[in-house]
Design a protein around this motif. Structure first.
Motif, mmCIF file in Angstrom:
data_model
loop_
_atom_site.group_PDB
_atom_site.id
_atom_site.type_symbol
_atom_site.label_atom_id
_atom_site.label_comp_id
_atom_site.label_asym_id
_atom_site.label_seq_id
_atom_site.Cartn_x
_atom_site.Cartn_y
_atom_site.Cartn_z
ATOM 1 N N ARG A 293 0.825 -1.208 0.000
ATOM 2 C CA ARG A 293 0.000 0.000 0.000
ATOM 3 C C ARG A 293 0.861 1.262 0.000
ATOM 4 O O ARG A 293 0.428 2.306 -0.480
ATOM 5 C CB ARG A 293 -0.967 -0.011 1.188
ATOM 6 C CG ARG A 293 -2.083 -1.060 1.029
ATOM 7 C CD ARG A 293 -2.957 -1.159 2.262
ATOM 8 N NE ARG A 293 -3.612 0.105 2.555
ATOM 9 C CZ ARG A 293 -4.728 0.527 1.976
ATOM 10 N NH1 ARG A 293 -5.319 -0.232 1.077
ATOM 11 N NH2 ARG A 293 -5.251 1.680 2.288
ATOM 12 N N PHE B 85 -1.316 4.485 -0.989
ATOM 13 C CA PHE B 85 -2.439 4.574 -0.056
ATOM 14 C C PHE B 85 -1.979 4.831 1.369
ATOM 15 O O PHE B 85 -2.749 5.249 2.217
ATOM 16 C CB PHE B 85 -3.280 3.300 -0.098
ATOM 17 C CG PHE B 85 -3.931 3.062 -1.433
ATOM 18 C CD1 PHE B 85 -4.517 4.114 -2.118
ATOM 19 C CD2 PHE B 85 -3.948 1.802 -2.000
ATOM 20 C CE1 PHE B 85 -5.115 3.903 -3.344
ATOM 21 C CE2 PHE B 85 -4.543 1.591 -3.224
ATOM 22 C CZ PHE B 85 -5.121 2.638 -3.899
ATOM 23 N N ILE C 173 0.460 3.216 -11.531
ATOM 24 C CA ILE C 173 0.685 1.845 -11.081
ATOM 25 C C ILE C 173 -0.622 1.081 -11.246
ATOM 26 O O ILE C 173 -1.693 1.626 -11.027
ATOM 27 C CB ILE C 173 1.139 1.863 -9.604
ATOM 28 C CG1 ILE C 173 2.599 2.311 -9.528
ATOM 29 C CG2 ILE C 173 0.957 0.503 -8.949
ATOM 30 C CD1 ILE C 173 3.140 2.457 -8.125
ATOM 31 N N ALA D 217 1.698 1.656 -3.559
ATOM 32 C CA ALA D 217 0.524 2.144 -4.295
ATOM 33 C C ALA D 217 0.239 3.607 -3.982
ATOM 34 O O ALA D 217 -0.401 4.297 -4.765
ATOM 35 C CB ALA D 217 -0.694 1.290 -3.953
ATOM 36 N N PRO E 125 -1.818 8.466 -5.240
ATOM 37 C CA PRO E 125 -2.001 7.202 -5.965
ATOM 38 C C PRO E 125 -2.427 7.396 -7.422
ATOM 39 O O PRO E 125 -1.967 6.669 -8.303
ATOM 40 C CB PRO E 125 -3.104 6.497 -5.175
ATOM 41 C CG PRO E 125 -3.069 7.086 -3.829
ATOM 42 C CD PRO E 125 -2.565 8.487 -3.974
ATOM 43 N N ASN E 126 -3.304 8.392 -7.640
ATOM 44 C CA ASN E 126 -3.843 8.528 -9.011
ATOM 45 C C ASN E 126 -2.821 9.094 -10.000
ATOM 46 O O ASN E 126 -3.081 9.127 -11.183
ATOM 47 C CB ASN E 126 -5.121 9.372 -9.010
ATOM 48 C CG ASN E 126 -4.918 10.742 -8.431
ATOM 49 O OD1 ASN E 126 -4.093 10.943 -7.534
ATOM 50 N ND2 ASN E 126 -5.642 11.716 -8.936
#
Lengths: 359, 302
Positions: free
Chosen positions: A60, A65, A90, A63, A85-86
């Protein structure tokens, strides 16, 4: 935009993932301690560990998060620690599939492209190609709830790959599926991953899965990487007691310092003895009326039969794995003598100060 | 012997008799409610279109004759639309944020949103008037006075939009909150984020479509409230449809009833359309159609 199958080698070179001294604490609990991990471009690393070992937290963090308490995350040499994240580019597959129930399979796969404002025609084509590649061509107009778990996870995979991510993350993607489907999809993930040359981090608590699919396996325990190596090495030459116990099954006995194989002495590990960790397939059980062990059960697993024995020493059990022919002589109640034929998986010398679970 | 036969007959009646009674009595409450709801409407319709016992639509001539009705109607529609937009645009992101990142703040938000329920609307109106009056008293051309005037602009009374949003909060909060509980919100938002979407895009494309029921309820509750609210609009001196109806009823009672009936039927029609479209656009409905088209393709192929 090149099709995924023709991704060039120069692209791959930029996909290396580096965890640089990552620590993560939730309040007073430390989940990851100064973790260093390098995932080579195009490599598939499985992160294996018991639940609560911090493997999902590591994923995470990659990622985006979770924010690491200290340390940096680099993808292709770029520090992405503070990127949301956006914006990381990935791809990720979740344990619970996490498909959007309001969208058809086609729309789910197109979603990432739609967010990137790719023209409708182009994204339809990409999504169709992706679905074909994952063997889901005919399911495009269906909705997630009309598919089986395995099909849904394939859609999730197609959705993650549709945006041609540099890095693919898989968070226990197979643990909600039944055994046969699990193996099928595992193979499929491996095939696609190699075909696309995508850098992949695969988190699992299933050691068989971890060994079967990976280039390298990282074994994580209490937020620390205990060993990172090729699957064969991790299994045959575990570097710590934890790895020996967690990956595959193992018999632990105490042996004198001069023991070099042969008949296995039946002694519990103790302070003045070396501790030997032996894999079942390295132990041969020879029927012997004066034997030190008694067979208590056989577990038939197809190719091999696992034979469990008890000893006079309380808590010490010797486990061997034998062929069906050998198993015929090892019915429950038979007295046997264990022999170690080849090298033990791990030998911990008496002078090494290690924490021992066995008394 | 005779006594025995009677017993048998009685028991026979007992097995079938109460069955019918129960079956009919089940409908009694339904019928009672139906009568309770329809009789006033039917009476209003009768009163509106049968003046003196003969069918006539004369009462509806007010639609073309009275320009103030059209103005009141368009004003009401505008207020309704704005109220829905403001309500959804503030409440949904706020609730998503609270569910995702600050679950401890949820009770506080709930108390805040439920507060209008315990304050009588007329008290809210009095408070709003006091505030507007204070603004106006700050002197001609001063900023508070200008704001006060801007909010009370008779063409678009934004003060009503604000007040109606507050009045709708307790009900729409509960509906949307419950909706968000039924979906795997965190998983959806993370799944959408990793595919590149911002949180606003996620709310629009993923969250709202998946709490369709709650959204529809909110829209209809808001519509019903905006179409029917009288006391605040009247107190603030704004000409919405209910206020217009009240004003007209003093000199043309039949016309006011005629328009009220029309409004009633229009709201029902709206509700009906919404229920139908909710069905049509629900995942189940669309899935059924997807399945249907698949079958067609298969049939065509073979």
């Amino acid at each position: 935009m090149s099709t995924p199958a023709t991704r060039t080698v120069t692209d791959q070179a930029s996909n290396e993932v580096v965890f640089d001294g990552i620590s993560k604490a939730f309040g007073p609990t430390t989940v990851l301690q100064n973790m260093d991990l390098r995932i080579g471009a195009g490599e598939l690393i499985t992160v294996l560990g018991p639940s609560g070992c911090g493997k999902t937290t590591a994923l995470r963090i990659l990622a985006g998060f979770e924010k690491p308490t200290t340390g940096r995350v680099l993808v292709g040499g770029k520090d992405i620690t503070s990127v949301t994240p956006n914006r990381r580019g990935i791809g990720m597959v979740f344990q619970a599939y996490s498909l959007f129930p309001n969208m058809s399979v086609q729309d789910n796969v197109e979603y990432g492209l739609r967010v990137r404002k790719i023209a409708a025609e182009k994204r339809r084509k990409t999504a169709t190609d992706m679905l074909e590649m994952c063997g889901l061509g005919q399911f495009a107009p269906r909705f997630p709830h009309q598919l089986s778990g395995g099909q849904q996870q394939r859609v999730a995979l197609a959705r993650a790959l549709a945006t041609q991510p540099e890095v693919l993350l898989l968070d226990e993607p197979l643990s909600a599926l039944d055994a046969i489907v699990r193996v099928q999809i595992r193979e499929e993930i491996r095939r696609l991953q190699q075909q696309l040359g995508i850098t992949t981090m695969f988190v699992t608590h299933d050691q068989e899965e971890a060994l079967a699919i990976a280039n390298r396996v990282a074994v994580l325990n209490s937020g620390v990487i205990e060993q990172i190596d090729k699957p064969r090495e991790v299994y045959q030459h575990p570097s710590t007691e934890f790895v020996a116990r967690f990956v595959g099954s193992v018999t632990e006995v105490g042996v004198p310092a001069d023991y070099r194989g042969g008949e296995l002495p039946v002694q519990a590990p103790a302070k003045d003895l070396d501790t030997l960790f032996v894999r079942p397939e390295d132990i041969t059980l020879i029927p012997d009326e004066d034997g030190t062990c008694t067979v208590v059960s056989q577990i038939y697993t197809g190719e091999r039969t696992v034979v469990n024995t008890t000893t006079a020493v309380e808590g010490l059990e010797v486990t061997s794995s034998v062929s069906a022919a050998e198993a015929a002589d090892l019915t429950p109640g038979t007295r046997v003598t264990p022999h170690v034929m080849s090298d033990a998986a791990l030998r911990v010398f008496a002078h090494e100060v290690r924490e021992r679970v066995a008394p | 012997m005779g006594a025995v036969t009677t017993e048998a007959e009685k028991s026979g009646q007992q097995t079938s008799g109460p069955g019918i009674a129960v079956r009919t009595s089940r409908w009694l409450p339904v019928i009672a409610v139906a009568l309770y709801v329809t009789i006033p409407v039917l009476c209003s319709i009768y009163y509106a279109v049968f003046p003196g016992g003969n069918f006539s639509l004369a009462a509806y001539s007010v639609i073309t004759e009275d320009a103030s009705l059209a103005a009141a109607a368009s004003r009401t529609f505008l207020i309704t639309g704005l109220t829905i937009v403001v309500l959804v645009a503030t409440l949904v992101p706020a609730l998503v944020a609270v569910h995702l990142w600050a679950p401890k703040l949820r009770p506080i938000l709930e108390i805040l949103c439920t507060l209008p329920l315990v304050v009588p609307p007329i008290a809210i109106a009095a408070g709003v008037i006091a505030l507007l009056r204070w603004g106006a008293q700050q002197g001609r051309g001063s900023v508070p006075s200008q704001i006060s005037q801007f909010l009370q602009n008779p063409d678009l009374p934004l003060i009503l939009v604000g007040t109606y949003v507050v009045l709708c909060l307790p009900f729409t909060f509960r509906s949307i909150d419950a909706g968000l509980r039924t979906i795997p919100l965190k998983a959806m938002v993370e799944g959408s984020a990793i595919l590149g979407s911002s949180i606003w895009g996620t709310i629009w494309r993923v969250v709202i479509p998946n709490i369709r029921g709650s959204m529809l309820f909110s829209v209809f509750f808001t519509t019903a409230l905006c179409f029917g609210e009288f006391s605040i609009a009247a107190t603030l001196g704004q000409q919405t449809i209910p206020v217009w109806l009240y004003d007209v009823s003093s000199n043309n009672f039949r016309a006011s009833i005629a328009i009220a009936v029309l409004l009633n039927l229009a709201t029902w029609a709206l509700l009906f359309i919404a229920t139908l479209s909710a069905d049509r656009f629900s995942p189940a409905g669309r899935a059924a159609r997807a399945e249907h088209s698949l079958q067609k393709q298969k049939a065509a192929a073979s």
